[in-house]
Design a protein around this motif. Structure first.
Motif, PDB file in Angstrom:
ATOM      1  N   ILE A 298       0.780  -1.216  -0.019  1.00  0.00           N
ATOM      2  CA  ILE A 298       0.061  -0.091   0.099  1.00  0.00           C
ATOM      3  C   ILE A 298       0.965   1.218  -0.066  1.00  0.00           C
ATOM      4  CG2 ILE A 298      -1.533   1.426   1.426  1.00  0.00           C
ATOM      5  CD1 ILE A 298      -2.813  -1.467   2.046  1.00  0.00           C
ATOM      6  N   ARG A 299       2.155   1.049   0.621  1.00  0.00           N
ATOM      7  CA  ARG A 299       2.662   2.364   0.744  1.00  0.00           C
ATOM      8  C   ARG A 299       3.479   2.766  -0.731  1.00  0.00           C
ATOM      9  NH1 ARG A 299       4.965   4.622   5.298  1.00  0.00           N
ATOM     10  NH2 ARG A 299       6.715   5.284   4.295  1.00  0.00           N
ATOM     11  N   VAL A 300       3.531   1.851  -1.537  1.00  0.00           N
ATOM     12  CA  VAL A 300       4.121   1.963  -2.674  1.00  0.00           C
ATOM     13  C   VAL A 300       3.044   2.522  -3.696  1.00  0.00           C
ATOM     14  CG1 VAL A 300       5.232   0.931  -4.770  1.00  0.00           C
ATOM     15  CG2 VAL A 300       6.021   0.269  -2.649  1.00  0.00           C
ATOM     16  N   TRP A 301       2.009   1.696  -3.596  1.00  0.00           N
ATOM     17  CA  TRP A 301       0.643   2.258  -4.232  1.00  0.00           C
ATOM     18  C   TRP A 301       0.599   3.705  -3.930  1.00  0.00           C
ATOM     19  CZ3 TRP A 301      -2.410  -2.810  -2.805  1.00  0.00           C
ATOM     20  CH2 TRP A 301      -1.847  -3.804  -3.679  1.00  0.00           C
ATOM     21  N   ARG A 302       0.660   4.047  -2.632  1.00  0.00           N
ATOM     22  CA  ARG A 302       0.156   5.485  -2.463  1.00  0.00           C
ATOM     23  C   ARG A 302       1.575   6.417  -2.900  1.00  0.00           C
ATOM     24  NH1 ARG A 302      -0.094   5.985   3.827  1.00  0.00           N
ATOM     25  NH2 ARG A 302      -0.355   8.076   3.153  1.00  0.00           N
ATOM     26  N   GLY A 303       2.558   5.939  -3.247  1.00  0.00           N
ATOM     27  CA  GLY A 303       3.523   6.652  -3.796  1.00  0.00           C
ATOM     28  C   GLY A 303       4.557   7.231  -2.742  1.00  0.00           C
ATOM     29  N   LEU A 304       4.375   6.601  -1.509  1.00  0.00           N
ATOM     30  CA  LEU A 304       5.520   6.988  -0.255  1.00  0.00           C
ATOM     31  C   LEU A 304       6.713   6.362  -0.588  1.00  0.00           C
ATOM     32  CD1 LEU A 304       2.785   6.617   2.673  1.00  0.00           C
ATOM     33  CD2 LEU A 304       3.388   8.817   1.553  1.00  0.00           C
ATOM     34  N   ASP A 305       6.680   5.101  -0.934  1.00  0.00           N
ATOM     35  CA  ASP A 305       8.042   4.521  -1.113  1.00  0.00           C
ATOM     36  C   ASP A 305       8.066   4.073  -2.811  1.00  0.00           C
ATOM     37  OD1 ASP A 305       8.463   4.414   1.541  1.00  0.00           O
ATOM     38  OD2 ASP A 305       7.470   2.580   1.904  1.00  0.00           O
ATOM     39  N   PRO A 306       9.544   4.017  -3.086  1.00  0.00           N
ATOM     40  CA  PRO A 306       9.632   3.861  -4.709  1.00  0.00           C
ATOM     41  C   PRO A 306       9.390   2.374  -4.940  1.00  0.00           C
ATOM     42  CG  PRO A 306      11.740   3.839  -3.475  1.00  0.00           C
ATOM     43  CD  PRO A 306      10.653   4.304  -2.390  1.00  0.00           C
ATOM     44  N   GLU A 307       9.337   2.026  -6.198  1.00  0.00           N
ATOM     45  CA  GLU A 307       9.089   0.853  -6.754  1.00  0.00           C
ATOM     46  C   GLU A 307      10.472   0.167  -6.989  1.00  0.00           C
ATOM     47  OE1 GLU A 307       7.251   0.496 -10.577  1.00  0.00           O
ATOM     48  OE2 GLU A 307       5.103   1.119  -9.571  1.00  0.00           O
ATOM     49  N   GLY A 308      10.795  -1.094  -6.926  1.00  0.00           N
ATOM     50  CA  GLY A 308      12.039  -1.614  -7.106  1.00  0.00           C
ATOM     51  C   GLY A 308      12.283  -1.882  -8.622  1.00  0.00           C
ATOM     52  N   SER A 309      13.531  -1.921  -8.869  1.00  0.00           N
ATOM     53  CA  SER A 309      14.161  -2.328 -10.213  1.00  0.00           C
ATOM     54  C   SER A 309      14.851  -3.543 -10.545  1.00  0.00           C
ATOM     55  CB  SER A 309      14.299  -1.421 -10.916  1.00  0.00           C
ATOM     56  OG  SER A 309      15.678  -0.556 -10.120  1.00  0.00           O
ATOM     57  N   GLN A 310      14.764  -4.594  -9.577  1.00  0.00           N
ATOM     58  CA  GLN A 310      15.987  -5.474  -9.528  1.00  0.00           C
ATOM     59  C   GLN A 310      15.541  -6.539 -10.549  1.00  0.00           C
ATOM     60  OE1 GLN A 310      18.721  -6.200  -7.712  1.00  0.00           O
ATOM     61  NE2 GLN A 310      18.974  -7.962  -8.975  1.00  0.00           N
ATOM     62  N   PRO A 311      16.153  -7.006 -11.500  1.00  0.00           N
ATOM     63  CA  PRO A 311      16.084  -8.033 -12.504  1.00  0.00           C
ATOM     64  C   PRO A 311      15.809  -9.314 -11.548  1.00  0.00           C
ATOM     65  CG  PRO A 311      17.825  -6.753 -13.391  1.00  0.00           C
ATOM     66  CD  PRO A 311      17.532  -6.340 -11.855  1.00  0.00           C
ATOM     67  N   CYS A 312      14.826 -10.247 -12.096  1.00  0.00           N
ATOM     68  CA  CYS A 312      14.707 -11.306 -11.301  1.00  0.00           C
ATOM     69  C   CYS A 312      14.045 -12.475 -12.202  1.00  0.00           C
ATOM     70  CB  CYS A 312      13.646 -11.433 -10.240  1.00  0.00           C
ATOM     71  SG  CYS A 312      12.062 -11.047 -10.575  1.00  0.00           S
ATOM     72  N   THR A 313      13.982 -13.737 -11.810  1.00  0.00           N
ATOM     73  CA  THR A 313      13.044 -14.705 -12.744  1.00  0.00           C
ATOM     74  C   THR A 313      11.932 -15.034 -11.471  1.00  0.00           C
ATOM     75  OG1 THR A 313      14.250 -16.644 -11.956  1.00  0.00           O
ATOM     76  CG2 THR A 313      14.975 -15.735 -14.112  1.00  0.00           C
TER      77      THR A 313
ATOM     78  N   VAL B 155       2.782 -12.711  -6.713  1.00  0.00           N
ATOM     79  CA  VAL B 155       3.300 -14.357  -6.759  1.00  0.00           C
ATOM     80  C   VAL B 155       3.890 -14.531  -5.283  1.00  0.00           C
ATOM     81  CG1 VAL B 155       3.249 -13.930  -9.056  1.00  0.00           C
ATOM     82  CG2 VAL B 155       5.655 -14.053  -7.889  1.00  0.00           C
ATOM     83  N   PRO B 156       4.138 -15.701  -5.170  1.00  0.00           N
ATOM     84  CA  PRO B 156       4.839 -16.367  -3.878  1.00  0.00           C
ATOM     85  C   PRO B 156       6.293 -15.689  -4.002  1.00  0.00           C
ATOM     86  CG  PRO B 156       3.449 -18.140  -4.584  1.00  0.00           C
ATOM     87  CD  PRO B 156       3.306 -16.829  -5.600  1.00  0.00           C
ATOM     88  N   GLY B 157       6.818 -15.082  -2.741  1.00  0.00           N
ATOM     89  CA  GLY B 157       8.218 -14.752  -2.869  1.00  0.00           C
ATOM     90  C   GLY B 157       8.958 -16.121  -2.977  1.00  0.00           C
ATOM     91  N   SER B 158       8.794 -17.141  -2.606  1.00  0.00           N
ATOM     92  CA  SER B 158       9.328 -18.195  -3.000  1.00  0.00           C
ATOM     93  C   SER B 158       9.894 -18.694  -4.277  1.00  0.00           C
ATOM     94  CB  SER B 158       8.955 -19.718  -2.288  1.00  0.00           C
ATOM     95  OG  SER B 158       7.602 -19.766  -2.603  1.00  0.00           O
ATOM     96  N   ARG B 159       8.885 -18.217  -5.194  1.00  0.00           N
ATOM     97  CA  ARG B 159       8.895 -18.808  -6.653  1.00  0.00           C
ATOM     98  C   ARG B 159       9.620 -17.400  -7.441  1.00  0.00           C
ATOM     99  NH1 ARG B 159       5.137 -21.784  -8.571  1.00  0.00           N
ATOM    100  NH2 ARG B 159       6.731 -22.007 -10.120  1.00  0.00           N
ATOM    101  N   VAL B 160      10.587 -16.755  -6.769  1.00  0.00           N
ATOM    102  CA  VAL B 160      11.260 -15.400  -7.472  1.00  0.00           C
ATOM    103  C   VAL B 160      12.643 -15.535  -7.101  1.00  0.00           C
ATOM    104  CG1 VAL B 160      11.584 -12.948  -7.319  1.00  0.00           C
ATOM    105  CG2 VAL B 160       9.270 -14.055  -7.351  1.00  0.00           C
ATOM    106  N   ALA B 161      13.565 -15.457  -7.806  1.00  0.00           N
ATOM    107  CA  ALA B 161      14.754 -15.438  -7.776  1.00  0.00           C
ATOM    108  C   ALA B 161      15.471 -14.129  -8.239  1.00  0.00           C
ATOM    109  CB  ALA B 161      15.680 -16.751  -8.463  1.00  0.00           C
ATOM    110  N   GLN B 162      16.266 -13.351  -7.411  1.00  0.00           N
ATOM    111  CA  GLN B 162      16.976 -12.158  -8.066  1.00  0.00           C
ATOM    112  C   GLN B 162      18.055 -12.607  -8.844  1.00  0.00           C
ATOM    113  OE1 GLN B 162      16.917  -8.933  -5.250  1.00  0.00           O
ATOM    114  NE2 GLN B 162      15.627 -10.114  -3.783  1.00  0.00           N
ATOM    115  N   THR B 163      18.421 -11.722  -9.938  1.00  0.00           N
ATOM    116  CA  THR B 163      19.226 -11.864 -10.795  1.00  0.00           C
ATOM    117  C   THR B 163      20.201 -10.644 -10.728  1.00  0.00           C
ATOM    118  OG1 THR B 163      18.191 -11.241 -12.696  1.00  0.00           O
ATOM    119  CG2 THR B 163      18.120 -13.663 -11.991  1.00  0.00           C
ATOM    120  N   ALA B 164      21.544 -10.892 -11.376  1.00  0.00           N
ATOM    121  CA  ALA B 164      22.530  -9.834 -11.614  1.00  0.00           C
ATOM    122  C   ALA B 164      21.988  -8.834 -12.375  1.00  0.00           C
ATOM    123  CB  ALA B 164      23.867 -10.220 -11.586  1.00  0.00           C
TER     124      ALA B 164
END
Length: 254
Positions: free
Chosen positions: A197-212, A245-254
């Motif tokens: 909700i904080r990101v939707w309100r514009g209080l915190d920034p969106e992330g941009s980390q590549p992932c699968t 999605v479930p966080g367990s189904r996400v892997a951050q990449t370089a």
């Protein structure tokens, strides 16, 4: 207002018994079990349950309807029509939709259409004299988290965001939120502290980390908390569409 809760030890899904006071009519919201503590509570408080109101069709929210009906054979079970069509044995259930009003003693219950996790998801807004509003949000909104949009019968990320920001967060700040899993919270607390909700309100920034995510390339917009102590991920696909999605189904990449 009386609200008794039972929580499934594995799924952390909640079943609620709600009444305006002792010795009167009552109703259940969801029925994922265990229901024995709520049957005992109804007997102890001299309550007469008449309805089971189901937020959606998933098994961890409906599996113990039969047990409740063994104790109270006349219980009327209500769910939205689109969710009803996804349930086995639904011929024994009725339907209820947003815009209708149900009354149980001094309590007024209004279904709210809050799709996302499922297309026909209902939240139930309960109003009674001398008490703060209460809303039972199913798997749309949790303490510190939100519902996913990849479960059976899901609709879209946009639906989920609009259900939360355009419906639930429009309720008074002191409204008590009783989610479909884990602990209660309030509109005010989630407005201030829920990371999504904080990101939707514009209080915190969106992330941009590549992932699968789910095996596909994506961008990780937010890795937030989930009700079970794990994580929930907001991801953006290459075509610009978003998912939760479930966080367990996400892997951050370089």
């Amino acid at each position: 207002m009386i609200v008794e809760r039972a929580c499934h030890p594995q799924f952390l899904s909640n079943t609620f018994l709600v009444a305006d006071g002792e010795g009167g009519p009552a109703f259940f919201i969801d029925a994922g079990g265990p229901v024995e503590p709520l049957i005992e509570a109804a007997e102890r408080l001299d309550l007469t349950p008449t309805h089971v109101l189901l937020t959606h069709h998933h098994v961890d929210h409906v599996s113990e309807v039969g047990e409740l009906r063994k104790r109270w054979p006349g219980l009327e079970v209500l769910i939205s029509q689109s969710e009803r069509e996804l349930l086995d044995g639904a011929e024994a259930m009725g339907s209820v939709e947003a815009g209708q009003t149900l009354r149980f003693g001094a309590l007024e219950v209004r279904p709210l259409h809050t799709p996302g996790h499922t297309g026909g998801m209902l939240s139930f807004l309960v109003d009674g004299p001398g008490a703060a509003l209460a809303v039972f949000t199913g798997d749309t909104l949790f303490k510190d988290s939100v519902g996913g949009v990849r479960a059976p019968g899901h609709s879209t990320y946009a639906d989920l965001r609009d259900s939360i920001m355009g419906t639930l967060m429009e309720l008074p700040p002191d409204t008590v939120i009783y989610p479909g899993h884990a602990q209660e919270t309030t509109v005010a607390r989630e407005w201030d502290a829920n990371a999504f909700i904080r990101v939707w309100r514009g209080l915190d920034p969106e992330g941009s980390q590549p992932c699968t995510a789910l095996g596909e390339p994506a961008t990780l917009v937010l890795l937030g908390a989930d009700y079970d102590g794990g994580t929930k991920a907001w991801v953006r696909w290459a075509d610009g569409s978003d998912d939760i999605v479930p966080g367990s189904r996400v892997a951050q990449t370089a």
